[in-house]
Design a protein around this motif. Structure first.
Motif, mmCIF file in Angstrom:
data_model
loop_
_atom_site.group_PDB
_atom_site.id
_atom_site.type_symbol
_atom_site.label_atom_id
_atom_site.label_comp_id
_atom_site.label_asym_id
_atom_site.label_seq_id
_atom_site.Cartn_x
_atom_site.Cartn_y
_atom_site.Cartn_z
ATOM 1 N N GLU A 99 -37.805 15.210 78.312
ATOM 2 C CA GLU A 99 -38.062 16.278 77.344
ATOM 3 C C GLU A 99 -39.080 15.836 76.298
ATOM 4 O O GLU A 99 -40.015 16.579 75.976
ATOM 5 C CB GLU A 99 -36.755 16.698 76.659
ATOM 6 N N THR A 100 -38.938 14.624 75.779
ATOM 7 C CA THR A 100 -39.876 14.094 74.783
ATOM 8 C C THR A 100 -41.271 13.967 75.379
ATOM 9 O O THR A 100 -42.265 14.358 74.760
ATOM 10 C CB THR A 100 -39.387 12.724 74.263
ATOM 11 N N TYR A 101 -41.339 13.434 76.573
ATOM 12 C CA TYR A 101 -42.608 13.251 77.270
ATOM 13 C C TYR A 101 -43.308 14.596 77.467
ATOM 14 O O TYR A 101 -44.473 14.770 77.096
ATOM 15 C CB TYR A 101 -42.328 12.578 78.613
ATOM 16 N N LYS A 102 -42.592 15.567 78.033
ATOM 17 C CA LYS A 102 -43.202 16.871 78.322
ATOM 18 C C LYS A 102 -43.576 17.638 77.053
ATOM 19 O O LYS A 102 -44.560 18.382 77.040
ATOM 20 C CB LYS A 102 -42.253 17.722 79.170
ATOM 21 N N HIS A 125 -35.001 1.571 75.262
ATOM 22 C CA HIS A 125 -35.946 0.861 74.395
ATOM 23 C C HIS A 125 -37.190 1.713 74.138
ATOM 24 O O HIS A 125 -37.656 1.812 72.998
ATOM 25 C CB HIS A 125 -36.348 -0.476 75.019
ATOM 26 N N SER A 126 -37.703 2.350 75.168
ATOM 27 C CA SER A 126 -38.906 3.177 75.022
ATOM 28 C C SER A 126 -38.667 4.320 74.044
ATOM 29 O O SER A 126 -39.528 4.619 73.201
ATOM 30 C CB SER A 126 -39.334 3.713 76.392
ATOM 31 N N LEU A 127 -37.520 4.944 74.127
ATOM 32 C CA LEU A 127 -37.178 6.021 73.190
ATOM 33 C C LEU A 127 -36.982 5.484 71.780
ATOM 34 O O LEU A 127 -37.378 6.128 70.803
ATOM 35 C CB LEU A 127 -35.929 6.767 73.666
ATOM 36 N N ASN A 128 -36.396 4.305 71.654
ATOM 37 C CA ASN A 128 -36.229 3.694 70.328
ATOM 38 C C ASN A 128 -37.586 3.379 69.703
ATOM 39 O O ASN A 128 -37.792 3.585 68.503
ATOM 40 C CB ASN A 128 -35.377 2.421 70.420
ATOM 41 N N VAL A 129 -38.522 2.888 70.510
ATOM 42 C CA VAL A 129 -39.870 2.595 69.994
ATOM 43 C C VAL A 129 -40.540 3.895 69.548
ATOM 44 O O VAL A 129 -41.188 3.935 68.496
ATOM 45 C CB VAL A 129 -40.726 1.831 71.029
ATOM 46 N N PHE A 130 -40.375 4.950 70.305
ATOM 47 C CA PHE A 130 -40.923 6.256 69.920
ATOM 48 C C PHE A 130 -40.385 6.665 68.544
ATOM 49 O O PHE A 130 -41.158 7.040 67.652
ATOM 50 C CB PHE A 130 -40.572 7.309 70.975
ATOM 51 N N SER A 131 -39.077 6.578 68.352
ATOM 52 C CA SER A 131 -38.471 6.952 67.059
ATOM 53 C C SER A 131 -38.970 6.066 65.926
ATOM 54 O O SER A 131 -39.292 6.561 64.841
ATOM 55 C CB SER A 131 -36.942 6.866 67.140
ATOM 56 N N SER A 186 -50.716 10.928 71.193
ATOM 57 C CA SER A 186 -51.020 9.490 71.174
ATOM 58 C C SER A 186 -49.783 8.669 70.843
ATOM 59 O O SER A 186 -49.527 7.634 71.470
ATOM 60 C CB SER A 186 -52.122 9.178 70.156
ATOM 61 N N ILE A 187 -49.016 9.132 69.880
ATOM 62 C CA ILE A 187 -47.786 8.430 69.493
ATOM 63 C C ILE A 187 -46.833 8.354 70.675
ATOM 64 O O ILE A 187 -46.257 7.299 70.973
ATOM 65 C CB ILE A 187 -47.130 9.121 68.283
ATOM 66 N N ALA A 188 -46.658 9.458 71.372
ATOM 67 C CA ALA A 188 -45.746 9.489 72.525
ATOM 68 C C ALA A 188 -46.257 8.600 73.658
ATOM 69 O O ALA A 188 -45.484 7.847 74.263
ATOM 70 C CB ALA A 188 -45.558 10.920 73.006
ATOM 71 N N ILE A 189 -47.534 8.676 73.945
ATOM 72 C CA ILE A 189 -48.084 7.875 75.042
ATOM 73 C C ILE A 189 -47.868 6.391 74.793
ATOM 74 O O ILE A 189 -47.343 5.677 75.650
ATOM 75 C CB ILE A 189 -49.581 8.192 75.267
ATOM 76 N N VAL A 190 -48.287 5.900 73.634
ATOM 77 C CA VAL A 190 -48.215 4.448 73.414
ATOM 78 C C VAL A 190 -46.786 3.952 73.291
ATOM 79 O O VAL A 190 -46.471 2.851 73.755
ATOM 80 C CB VAL A 190 -49.073 3.990 72.208
ATOM 81 N N SER A 191 -45.911 4.739 72.705
ATOM 82 C CA SER A 191 -44.536 4.269 72.516
ATOM 83 C C SER A 191 -43.695 4.425 73.779
ATOM 84 O O SER A 191 -42.998 3.496 74.193
ATOM 85 C CB SER A 191 -43.874 4.980 71.341
ATOM 86 N N LEU A 192 -43.774 5.575 74.413
ATOM 87 C CA LEU A 192 -42.944 5.811 75.591
ATOM 88 C C LEU A 192 -43.407 4.997 76.801
ATOM 89 O O LEU A 192 -42.597 4.672 77.677
ATOM 90 C CB LEU A 192 -42.938 7.298 75.958
ATOM 91 N N LEU A 193 -44.695 4.653 76.852
ATOM 92 C CA LEU A 193 -45.239 4.015 78.049
ATOM 93 C C LEU A 193 -45.676 2.564 77.849
ATOM 94 O O LEU A 193 -46.195 1.949 78.783
ATOM 95 C CB LEU A 193 -46.417 4.843 78.576
#
Length: 196
Positions: free
Chosen positions: A12-15, A57-63, A86-93
């Protein structure tokens, strides 16, 4: 939160935030049988060392990154303004380099004076292309990254990696998103992620 809920939250966050050409194809890869992204640990013995630790971890980094970049000082004094994409790309991936590298195994451990077999993860990377650079390498066939996004992902380990300090310092100075992502990654690792 169980693994399935974290997977749904990630998707959901990604999309919601990532609309770039190729984004759906990369998400399809993450969700496919070719990837263990949603069940993999984030490490062998430390943060997120359990099934689903990588997505958590990826979701925690996003937050953490969203929170860091929302600070008035960061915006007004440091001039850090980035799109939600950009924030979502770098943190989630940032850690997709960890896909398919952790293998479940067992080892002997003494418990109450008795030797027992306990599960653990072994690290076995069949594509040893570095850490951050491998994540960039895995993303770019699917979607184009900006220079700042690529540097942020590449240098998200900051000074804790084997990179020469001058390279890390140069990157943080010229690509501030790299500093912000590194800060968020460390915050998530040491304060948000579990260790089991």
């Amino acid at each position: 939160m169980n693994v399935m809920n974290r997977k749904e939250e990630f998707i959901e966050t990604y999309k919601t935030h990532i609309q770039r050409d190729g984004a759906q194809e990369f998400l399809d890869y993450l969700c496919s049988a070719k990837s263990d992204f949603f069940t993999a640990p984030a490490s062998t013995r430390f943060h997120g060392n359990y099934p689903g630790g990588l997505v958590e971890h990826s979701l925690n980094v996003f937050s953490c990154l969203k929170d860091y970049l929302s600070r008035n000082r960061v915006k007004d004094v440091y001039g850090m303004e980035y799109s939600d994409e950009s924030i979502a790309i770098v943190s989630l991936l940032h850690d997709v380099c960890k896909i398919n590298v952790y293998k479940e195994s067992v080892r002997n451990k003494k418990v109450n004076g008795e030797w027992v077999q306990v599960p653990f993860y072994e690290f076995e990377d069949k594509m040893p292309y570095g850490h951050g650079e491998k994540s960039v390498y895995m993303i770019t066939p699917f979607m184009k990254l900006s220079r700042e996004e690529a540097f942020a992902i590449r240098y998200h380990m900051g000074f804790s990696n084997d990179d020469p300090a001058k390279n890390v310092g140069y990157t943080f100075e010229h690509f501030p998103l790299a500093f912000a992502l590194s800060t968020a990654d460390m915050e998530a690792t040491y304060f948000c992620d579990e260790q089991r």
